[in-house]
Write a protein that holds these residues in place. Structure first.
Motif, short mmCIF file in Angstrom:
data_model
loop_
_atom_site.label_atom_id
_atom_site.label_comp_id
_atom_site.label_asym_id
_atom_site.label_seq_id
_atom_site.Cartn_x
_atom_site.Cartn_y
_atom_site.Cartn_z
N VAL A 290 0.86 -1.19 0.00
CA VAL A 290 0.00 0.00 0.00
C VAL A 290 0.89 1.24 0.00
O VAL A 290 0.63 2.21 -0.72
CB VAL A 290 -0.94 0.00 1.23
N SER A 292 1.28 4.05 1.10
CA SER A 292 0.67 5.26 1.65
C SER A 292 -0.74 5.37 1.08
O SER A 292 -1.03 4.82 0.01
CB SER A 292 1.49 6.49 1.26
N THR A 293 -1.60 6.08 1.80
CA THR A 293 -2.92 6.40 1.24
C THR A 293 -3.05 7.90 1.03
O THR A 293 -4.13 8.40 0.73
CB THR A 293 -4.05 5.91 2.17
N GLU A 295 -2.75 10.94 -1.14
CA GLU A 295 -2.77 11.07 -2.59
C GLU A 295 -1.59 11.88 -3.13
O GLU A 295 -1.01 11.53 -4.16
CB GLU A 295 -4.09 11.69 -3.04
N ASN A 306 -6.01 3.44 -5.67
CA ASN A 306 -7.24 3.76 -4.94
C ASN A 306 -7.46 2.68 -3.88
O ASN A 306 -8.19 1.73 -4.08
CB ASN A 306 -8.43 3.84 -5.89
N PHE A 307 -6.78 2.85 -2.74
CA PHE A 307 -6.92 1.87 -1.66
C PHE A 307 -8.36 1.80 -1.19
O PHE A 307 -8.86 0.71 -0.86
CB PHE A 307 -6.01 2.26 -0.49
N LYS A 311 -9.69 -2.13 -1.31
CA LYS A 311 -9.72 -2.76 0.01
C LYS A 311 -11.00 -3.56 0.24
O LYS A 311 -11.05 -4.39 1.16
CB LYS A 311 -9.57 -1.72 1.11
N SER A 343 -2.74 7.11 7.00
CA SER A 343 -2.39 5.91 6.23
C SER A 343 -2.37 4.68 7.12
O SER A 343 -2.88 3.61 6.76
CB SER A 343 -1.01 6.10 5.57
N ASP A 346 -5.92 3.73 8.07
CA ASP A 346 -6.63 3.19 6.90
C ASP A 346 -6.32 1.71 6.70
O ASP A 346 -7.21 0.91 6.38
CB ASP A 346 -6.24 3.97 5.63
N VAL A 347 -5.05 1.36 6.86
CA VAL A 347 -4.63 -0.02 6.62
C VAL A 347 -4.92 -0.91 7.83
O VAL A 347 -5.36 -2.05 7.68
CB VAL A 347 -3.13 -0.07 6.25
#
Length: 595
Positions: A290, A292-293, A295, A306-307, A311, A343, A346-347
């Motif tokens: 991933v 990073s999320t 942008e 586009n995580f 996902k 980030s 999000d993960v």
């Protein structure tokens, strides 16, 4: 001419794929080829002694950011006693800034730059003939004190033109074996050396079949694809995985085979999911970078994704029993503390089996190395060139993230604290905040200065949880039941291994209302242990004598049903059955609590 190929792997279980390519390429011309693999954890004096006694004419080393120092030390050790030996280094760590490397290390005779299979063979032939090296494309060398960097080898090598790999018998039992079915990457990530050349080349699947079959015959059971993006071409990937399934299913221990593939999450689709639904459980393990999320960061490193979209496939992959590793990179351009916090959260909330928190390596030849000043990238001058700070992320913040990574590995990635973490995280705004405060707690108490083993980690987690809230507030917690949190940690304690003793803060007596009730629990525990109920639930029960049963099982009462977290608070009895390093858990349905 005797040629010795040397690898210094990160761990004993690892193997070196690059040297096996070189061996198979040159062995038709030079039959006297030796391959020796060591670990960077071994004493260099012993390694040097074994290399010396091989009496080779040419010694080649496979070099990476994590073994360059040791390899240079070995060559310096050997050069005085091997004046006539030619030392060659190849690999990604010396394929860039070659002139500077040879200037600093005159004891090295030549560097192989880039893909080395054809180059190394030509270098050996030229040396044997006594010819001038200036005509060997893809090398750097020293000519009478003058450093020469020859033009690169421009033609990309066809994987199907190489001799077959792993044709010789090698015992790979317990080893991690690497294979390659693609070379190159469809993406252009600026932190990766795959961005330095374009295109993807594919190995014919039937050539892979022969190699994979031989690996299995030689005892290999854990195989890792080094393909930068295994799912770059869906049809190719399906054919390779079909071969893995077909060749594995005939083995008596087929369940022990596992292949590890690194894929791009944004290339997943419904067709991939349909394929996974019919694939044998446990045969494949996936790693997805991933990174990073954020942008803006993804755009700078040329890896937009586009995580938030892909996902959606993660819950089903987990339900299908596919171990899933997700990666994040600390120190990417324009990702500050707040952005990285996002980030991380999000993960983390998608609950991968492992969340790998890596730190940017500013590699020679990478786009970020060339443009690092634009983003304030400060990194260690020596390998592995780890990020120290950026324009938006201070060195102090990176140090804290290193500490958080340590705890993430100890607690989350170990898989030993799953139930306790589920409850403990409810006390914090986000998962990131939990690990941040937990790391600060460890730092304040000096715990990072020691190596804590096993169950001591339970003590540390409990001490932190107790410190988070004033004891007077324990009975008023609204977000999580204090008793449920404690019971979840005790449940994980039993899952770790069969306990010889229970810490006071986790003992069932600690929560007993009276000594009489504690006594009732002990009596009920023995009653459950002897109960014929287990004959119906555990088939192997009848084959275990009483001594083995007592040694390999534990029965414990829990005031809340831990396995139904969020659904039920009813008291439950559980039996833990320990066998061959694993534990199975059974809830006793014959009784509900103490009667």
């Amino acid at each position: 001419m005797r040629v010795l190929l040397v690898a210094l792997n990160a761990k004993y279980v690892h193997t070196n794929l690059a040297l096996r390519y070189l061996r198979e390429e040159i062995v038709a011309v030079y039959q006297d080829v030796l391959l020796r693999e060591f670990s960077i954890n071994e004493h260099l004096e012993r390694i040097a002694g074994e290399i010396y006694e091989a009496k080779a004419d040419v010694i080649g080393f496979s070099c990476y950011i994590w073994n360059l120092r040791e390899i240079v030390a070995l060559i310096r050790h050997l050069r005085p006693v091997c004046p006539n030996v030619r030392f060659v280094i190849g690999g990604p760590e010396v394929s860039f800034e070659a002139e500077a490397f040879l200037h600093d290390h005159p004891e090295v005779d030549a560097l192989v730059l880039g893909e080395g299979e054809k180059t190394f063979l030509e270098l050996l032939q030229t040396w044997q003939k006594g010819s001038n090296l200036s005509h060997v494309a893809g090398i750097a060398w020293t000519n009478g004190g003058t450093i020469v960097v020859n033009p690169p080898r421009l033609v990309s090598l066809n994987l199907n033109d190489f001799p077959p790999l792993y044709t010789e018998y090698e015992d790979f039992t317990g080893r991690l074996v690497y294979v390659e079915t693609t070379r190159g990457c469809p993406f252009n990530c600026q932190y990766c050396l795959s961005s330095t050349f374009q295109g993807v080349r594919f190995l014919e699947p039937e050539r892979f079949r022969k190699m994979f079959r031989q690996l299995l015959e030689n005892g290999a059971r854990t195989i890792k694809f080094v393909d930068r993006t295994f799912n770059a071409n869906k049809r190719h990937a399906f054919r390779i995985l079909n071969i893995v399934r077909e060749e594995s299913e005939s083995l008596p221990d087929a369940g022990r085979v596992r292949v590890h593939c690194e894929i791009a999450g944004d290339l997943l689709d419904e067709e991939w999911m349909e394929y996974f639904r019919t694939y044998p459980k446990g045969l494949i393990q996936l790693e997805i970078g991933v990174q990073s999320t954020h942008e803006q960061t993804l755009e700078i490193v040329s890896r937009p994704q586009n995580f938030g979209e892909w996902k959606k496939y993660i819950p089903e992959m987990k339900a299908l029993g596919i171990p899933l590793h997700l990666d994040l990179i600390v120190g990417l351009p324009e990702e500050n503390w707040t952005n990285f916090r996002t980030s991380f959260n999000d993960v983390y909330i998608v609950k991968p089996d492992m969340l790998q928190l890596g730190f940017l390596k500013v590699l020679k030849g990478s786009g970020l190395r060339q443009n690092g000043d634009c983003y304030g990238l400060v990194f260690t001058p020596d390998p592995p060139y780890t990020i120290l700070e950026t324009k938006v992320l201070s060195h102090g913040e990176i140090l804290q993230l290193h500490r958080m990574e340590d705890l993430l590995d100890k607690y989350y990635n170990s898989g030993k604290f799953a139930h306790a973490l589920n409850e403990a995280l409810e006390l914090f705004s986000t998962p990131f905040d939990f690990y941040h405060l937990f790391a600060e707690f460890w730092q304040q108490r000096g715990w990072f200065q020691r190596q804590w083993q096993g169950k001591a980690l339970f003590d540390k987690l409990w001490e932190f949880i107790e410190a988070v809230y004033d004891p007077k507030m324990k009975g008023n917690l609204e977000v999580v039941s204090w008793e449920k949190l404690r019971e979840s940690l005790r449940f994980d304690y039993f899952l770790w291994e069969r306990p010889n003793f229970i810490p006071d803060y986790l003992s069932v007596e600690a929560s007993a209302e009276t000594e009489e009730k504690a006594g009732q629990w002990k009596a009920k525990q023995e009653e459950i242990r002897r109960n014929d109920y287990w004959k119906r639930v555990i088939p192997e029960f009848t084959e275990i004598d009483r001594r083995q049963w007592n040694r390999n099982t534990a029965v414990a009462y829990f005031s809340t049903d831990v396995l139904n977290v969020g659904e039920s608070y009813r008291p439950s009895w559980y039996l833990f059955h320990y066998q061959q390093g694993k534990v199975k858990v059974y809830r006793y349905e014959g009784l509900n609590g103490v009667q």
